[in-house]
Design a protein around this motif. Structure first.
Motif, PDB file in Angstrom:
ATOM      1  N   SER A 100       0.588  -1.267   0.391  1.00 33.82           N
ATOM      2  CA  SER A 100       0.243   0.080   0.226  1.00 33.82           C
ATOM      3  C   SER A 100       0.831   1.445   0.037  1.00 33.82           C
ATOM      4  N   THR A 101       0.305   2.104  -0.803  1.00 35.02           N
ATOM      5  CA  THR A 101       1.599   3.597  -0.394  1.00 35.02           C
ATOM      6  C   THR A 101       1.123   4.190   0.746  1.00 35.02           C
ATOM      7  N   SER A 102       2.088   5.552   0.652  1.00 38.16           N
ATOM      8  CA  SER A 102       1.916   5.842   2.246  1.00 38.16           C
ATOM      9  C   SER A 102       0.358   6.775   2.103  1.00 38.16           C
ATOM     10  N   LEU A 103      -0.245   6.806   1.702  1.00 34.70           N
ATOM     11  CA  LEU A 103      -1.742   7.457   1.183  1.00 34.70           C
ATOM     12  C   LEU A 103      -2.280   6.260   1.981  1.00 34.70           C
ATOM     13  N   ASP A 104      -2.841   5.304   0.895  1.00 35.80           N
ATOM     14  CA  ASP A 104      -3.575   4.457   1.950  1.00 35.80           C
ATOM     15  C   ASP A 104      -2.884   3.603   3.082  1.00 35.80           C
ATOM     16  N   ASN A 105      -1.339   3.523   3.646  1.00 32.44           N
ATOM     17  CA  ASN A 105      -0.941   3.320   4.760  1.00 32.44           C
ATOM     18  C   ASN A 105      -1.876   3.848   6.271  1.00 32.44           C
ATOM     19  N   VAL A 106      -1.297   5.333   5.585  1.00 26.65           N
ATOM     20  CA  VAL A 106      -2.135   6.452   6.638  1.00 26.65           C
ATOM     21  C   VAL A 106      -3.835   6.069   6.445  1.00 26.65           C
ATOM     22  N   ALA A 107      -4.293   6.323   5.798  1.00 28.27           N
ATOM     23  CA  ALA A 107      -5.581   6.023   5.897  1.00 28.27           C
ATOM     24  C   ALA A 107      -6.359   5.430   6.062  1.00 28.27           C
ATOM     25  N   LEU A 108      -5.665   4.294   5.923  1.00 27.17           N
ATOM     26  CA  LEU A 108      -6.537   2.775   6.791  1.00 27.17           C
ATOM     27  C   LEU A 108      -7.084   3.064   8.392  1.00 27.17           C
ATOM     28  N   PRO A 109      -6.594   3.486   9.177  1.00 22.53           N
ATOM     29  CA  PRO A 109      -6.980   3.879  10.796  1.00 22.53           C
ATOM     30  C   PRO A 109      -8.129   4.510  10.352  1.00 22.53           C
ATOM     31  N   LEU A 110      -8.735   5.354   9.360  1.00 25.84           N
ATOM     32  CA  LEU A 110      -9.888   6.060   9.193  1.00 25.84           C
ATOM     33  C   LEU A 110     -11.248   5.872   8.732  1.00 25.84           C
ATOM     34  N   ILE A 111     -11.021   4.120   8.315  1.00 27.51           N
ATOM     35  CA  ILE A 111     -11.889   3.642   7.805  1.00 27.51           C
ATOM     36  C   ILE A 111     -13.331   2.966   8.676  1.00 27.51           C
ATOM     37  N   TYR A 112     -12.446   3.237  10.502  1.00 28.21           N
ATOM     38  CA  TYR A 112     -13.570   2.622  11.205  1.00 28.21           C
ATOM     39  C   TYR A 112     -14.184   4.487  11.778  1.00 28.21           C
ATOM     40  N   ALA A 113     -14.163   5.279  11.194  1.00 27.57           N
ATOM     41  CA  ALA A 113     -14.126   6.864  11.477  1.00 27.57           C
ATOM     42  C   ALA A 113     -15.400   7.103  11.279  1.00 27.57           C
ATOM     43  N   GLY A 114     -16.348   5.972  10.297  1.00 23.31           N
ATOM     44  CA  GLY A 114     -17.243   6.628   8.952  1.00 23.31           C
ATOM     45  C   GLY A 114     -17.198   8.095   8.762  1.00 23.31           C
ATOM     46  N   LEU A 115     -15.574   8.232   7.566  1.00 23.27           N
ATOM     47  CA  LEU A 115     -15.613   8.907   6.504  1.00 23.27           C
ATOM     48  C   LEU A 115     -15.449   8.639   5.243  1.00 23.27           C
TER      49      LEU A 115
END
Ligand code: ADP
Ligand code: ADP
Length: 233
Positions: A100-115
């Motif tokens: 995964s790219t840097s962007l995907d790695n950093v965005a991953l924990p936000l999946i549970y945040a409802g965004l």
């Protein structure tokens, strides 16, 4: 009240007829905004304590109260939520997804945040910019230096605005110059009000913390303010 309030916790492992007391009796209070270095020889219980602090493991005796809530009373769902929202983990080996790219790695924990996806990527982009990696968003971990990988991991740890950063030997795989850069970044994060607990073997690295806790044989041997830090506040 303390952010972290640990009373006489123990953690034992029973393997066949052998019992290992990884933590014997540990009592520790950490307030919001502290920067603590956890030191001690290999096998003294540092990782066991970090795993308990991060709600990845539970003590076999004693009590852990986090933000006023007894961790032993939390359901599995509540624990998962605490790990995702309240705690940011940073590891020696970075623990990034290799494909995964840097962007995907950093965005991953936000999946549970409802965004939604756009919101996640916008937030992740800002987080990467804040660690000076705005120009490395589409790179995969193997296209980055060790220091850059650790900055991606730090951006990921911060993405849900956690109350605690747990960093286990974050400079263990980095050269001296890069280690100093990463510690500078952690200091900056601390100055914004974050609580940081850092495991390190290196005295130079521990000098960045404001409080030093030394462990030995599953006990806290010493706990004192870092005399090198002049506290102006
Ligand atoms: P419990 O059965 O209540 O979990 P433990 O097995 O952890 O109790 O042991 C009771 C007390 O004795 C604890 O304070 C523990 O730290 C201490 N203890 C037991 N065995 C050892 C050991 N080998 N080394 C150090 N402390 C020990
Ligand atoms: P440190 O991080 O300071 O090196 P650890 O917390 O990893 O120390 O280990 C403390 C003690 O607990 C060691 O004796 C270790 O071998 C033991 N230990 C840690 N994890 C386990 C486990 N999963 N099973 C059995 N023993 C363990």
């Amino acid at each position: 009240s303390s952010l972290i309030d640990i009373k006489e916790i123990g953690r034992k492992y029973v393997i066949g007829s052998e019992t290992i007391h990884a933590l014997k009796s540990v009592t520790l209070q950490i307030n919001k905004g502290e920067f603590v270095a956890l030191m001690g020889p290999s096998g003294s219980g540092k990782s066991t304590l970090m795993n308990i602090l991060g709600c990845l493991d539970t003590p076999t005796r004693g009590e852990y109260v986090l933000n006023g809530i007894r961790v032993s009373d939390m359901t599995d769902d509540e624990l998962a939520e605490v790990r995702n929202k309240e705690i940011g983990f940073v590891f020696q080996t970075f623990n990034l997804l290799p494909r995964s790219t840097s962007l995907d790695n950093v965005a991953l924990p936000l999946i549970y945040a409802g965004l939604n996806k756009d919101q996640r990527f916008e937030k992740a982009q800002k987080a990467l910019e804040s660690v000076n990696l705005g120009n490395r968003m589409d790179h995969k971990p193997n296209e980055l230096s060790g220091g850059q990988r650790q900055r991606v991991a730090i951006a990921r740890a911060l993405i849900n605005d956690p109350s605690i950063i747990l960093a286990d030997e974050p400079t263990g795989n980095l050269d001296t110059k890069t280690s100093v850069e990463i510690m500078g970044l952690l200091e900056e994060i601390h100055s914004k009000g974050n609580t940081i607990i850092l495991v390190t073997h290196e005295e130079d690295i521990a000098q960045h913390a404001h409080r030093i806790v030394r462990m030995r044989d599953g006990l806290i041997e010493d706990d004192y303010p870092n005399p090198e830090i002049k506290n102006v506040s």
